[in-house]
Design a protein around this motif. Structure first.
Motif, PDB file in Angstrom:
ATOM      1  N   PHE A  58       0.845  -1.191   0.000  1.00  0.00           N
ATOM      2  CA  PHE A  58       0.000   0.000   0.000  1.00  0.00           C
ATOM      3  C   PHE A  58       0.881   1.242   0.000  1.00  0.00           C
ATOM      4  N   ARG A  59       0.903   1.954  -1.116  1.00  0.00           N
ATOM      5  CA  ARG A  59       1.725   3.168  -1.270  1.00  0.00           C
ATOM      6  C   ARG A  59       3.205   2.894  -1.073  1.00  0.00           C
ATOM      7  N   ALA A  97       1.424   1.006   7.017  1.00  0.00           N
ATOM      8  CA  ALA A  97       2.188   1.123   8.264  1.00  0.00           C
ATOM      9  C   ALA A  97       1.301   0.955   9.496  1.00  0.00           C
ATOM     10  N   PHE A 145      11.398  11.967  -1.180  1.00  0.00           N
ATOM     11  CA  PHE A 145      11.292  11.776   0.263  1.00  0.00           C
ATOM     12  C   PHE A 145      11.776  10.405   0.715  1.00  0.00           C
ATOM     13  N   ASP A 146      12.050   9.538  -0.215  1.00  0.00           N
ATOM     14  CA  ASP A 146      12.310   8.146   0.132  1.00  0.00           C
ATOM     15  C   ASP A 146      13.788   7.919   0.437  1.00  0.00           C
ATOM     16  N   ALA A 147      14.046   7.231   1.544  1.00  0.00           N
ATOM     17  CA  ALA A 147      15.424   7.030   1.994  1.00  0.00           C
ATOM     18  C   ALA A 147      16.091   5.837   1.331  1.00  0.00           C
ATOM     19  N   ASP A 148      15.352   5.068   0.553  1.00  0.00           N
ATOM     20  CA  ASP A 148      15.968   3.904  -0.092  1.00  0.00           C
ATOM     21  C   ASP A 148      16.986   4.359  -1.139  1.00  0.00           C
ATOM     22  N   ARG A 149      18.093   3.635  -1.220  1.00  0.00           N
ATOM     23  CA  ARG A 149      19.145   3.903  -2.208  1.00  0.00           C
ATOM     24  C   ARG A 149      19.693   2.565  -2.681  1.00  0.00           C
ATOM     25  N   ILE A 179      21.552  -0.029  -0.392  1.00  0.00           N
ATOM     26  CA  ILE A 179      20.908  -0.525   0.831  1.00  0.00           C
ATOM     27  C   ILE A 179      20.376  -1.934   0.602  1.00  0.00           C
ATOM     28  N   THR A 181      11.599   7.626   8.964  1.00  0.00           N
ATOM     29  CA  THR A 181      11.865   8.141   7.623  1.00  0.00           C
ATOM     30  C   THR A 181      11.305   7.196   6.558  1.00  0.00           C
ATOM     31  N   PRO A 182      10.577   7.736   5.584  1.00  0.00           N
ATOM     32  CA  PRO A 182       9.979   6.875   4.541  1.00  0.00           C
ATOM     33  C   PRO A 182      11.004   5.964   3.889  1.00  0.00           C
ATOM     34  N   PHE A 183      10.612   4.715   3.726  1.00  0.00           N
ATOM     35  CA  PHE A 183      11.539   3.697   3.234  1.00  0.00           C
ATOM     36  C   PHE A 183      10.823   2.817   2.209  1.00  0.00           C
ATOM     37  N   SER A 227       5.565   5.427   3.349  1.00  0.00           N
ATOM     38  CA  SER A 227       5.653   5.238   4.791  1.00  0.00           C
ATOM     39  C   SER A 227       6.997   4.706   5.253  1.00  0.00           C
ATOM     40  N   MET A 228       7.101   4.630   6.532  1.00  0.00           N
ATOM     41  CA  MET A 228       8.249   4.061   7.215  1.00  0.00           C
ATOM     42  C   MET A 228       8.395   2.574   6.911  1.00  0.00           C
ATOM     43  N   ALA A 266      12.127  13.162   6.747  1.00  0.00           N
ATOM     44  CA  ALA A 266      11.307  13.731   5.666  1.00  0.00           C
ATOM     45  C   ALA A 266      10.448  14.830   6.272  1.00  0.00           C
ATOM     46  N   GLU A 275      19.417  11.058   4.305  1.00  0.00           N
ATOM     47  CA  GLU A 275      18.119  10.712   4.912  1.00  0.00           C
ATOM     48  C   GLU A 275      18.238   9.513   5.857  1.00  0.00           C
ATOM     49  N   MET A 276      19.159   8.628   5.569  1.00  0.00           N
ATOM     50  CA  MET A 276      19.271   7.425   6.403  1.00  0.00           C
ATOM     51  C   MET A 276      20.300   7.571   7.514  1.00  0.00           C
TER      52      MET A 276
END
Lengths: 193, 193
Positions: free
Chosen positions: A83-84, A90, A131-135, A138, B81-83, B87-88, B112, B172-173
């Motif tokens: 979901f999103r 969450a 806004f997303d912290a994923d890279r 990771i 932090t959104p991941f 959402s988180m 964020a 961000e992370m």
């Protein structure tokens, strides 16, 4: 004491509360729960009196009411459908953890067929969100699971499985095939000695 | 009994466990926790002996070890932090719910700045993911909150706030400014009578 009166209460967790027809979906889930021998309890978002409350007050009333509902239930069935983002809602994840800490069984189903790993790669291949912290460097969990291991193991430790269904496009939020399977699993867990 | 021996144990929840330098980040968070008067407890993912276990067994060992760690802690600080989506991290959301159900304070921070509502709209404006159940007709929470209300209210009810920081792109992370503020909030909650 009738069989009706002793039906275990089951908290029906999932992002369906955000659907425009949330009440209908909730009623359908409650009917399915009743057929499985349970009293289904759908989150209260749409039934609470929120009048006179500002936004923060509304959020607080909804959240605390849902916590009270969970405490009143013997078990939980979670809709884990992404979901999103790559993962489940969450709020639903919070609720799985909540019931797990209380030592009550949790079951769950997802209407996405792919593993968490596959979805994560697909997510990265899509448009990046600022806004997303994923890279890319990771780590992506690679346990062959459908969701983060904290979620999936909580369900496994409840003697349930994460039920995966492949559903028709557009019915990811409403197909209840997996939900009914989760109810059947819970029925064995709660009825067995 | 020394002050050292009585430092409350704080579970440090967040998706940093997936970073290639997770151990370093964990050490840095533990140092910051110590400066705030706590013993920081970082999830064990990288310290457990997983040899001889298949993937399912590894996931189970990690998950149950993390649950044990949470039960050993007085409170939790979550990185919200959104991941991999709006959402988180779902595992962190599970952990917030877990500690909330145990009645232990939860604090949280996000790197964020935007509300959940704003991020959801930005997400929809990006590329659609085939596995994602979100659709334009589905309600987006609009409570001015940074995260799903179950998360945010659990933190508010702990007499903490969701600390929002605006950090440099790419950090961000790893930026711990908000983390340190959350520790300071928790210090007041746990020390006060």
């Amino acid at each position: 004491m009738s069989a009706h009166a002793t039906r275990p209460r089951i908290y029906l967790a999932g992002p369906e509360v955000f659907l425009p027809n949330a009440r209908e979906i909730g009623a359908e889930k409650r009917r399915a729960a009743a057929e499985a021998g349970f009293e289904g309890v759908f989150p209260l978002d749409n039934a609470l009196d929120l009048s006179g409350l500002d936004k923060a007050g509304q959020a607080r009333r909804i959240s605390l009411a849902n916590e009270d509902l969970m405490r009143s239930c013997a078990a939980l069935v979670a809709n884990l459908t992404p979901f999103r983002g790559v993962s489940m809602d969450a709020g639903t994840a919070f609720e799985v953890g909540f019931m797990r800490a209380l030592g009550r069984p949790v079951a769950g189903y997802t209407n996405a067929r792919d593993d968490y790993r596959e979805r994560s790669h697909a997510f990265r291949a899509g448009t990046a969100h600022h806004f997303d912290a994923d890279r890319p460097h990771i780590e992506i969990e690679d346990f062959g699971l459908a969701e983060n291991l904290m979620i999936e193991i909580a369900i496994a430790e409840s003697d349930c499985t994460v039920v995966r269904s492949h559903v028709a496009a557009g019915t990811e939020m409403t197909d209840l095939t997996g939900f009914r399977q989760s109810l059947a699993e819970l029925a064995k867990v709660l009825v067995a000695p």
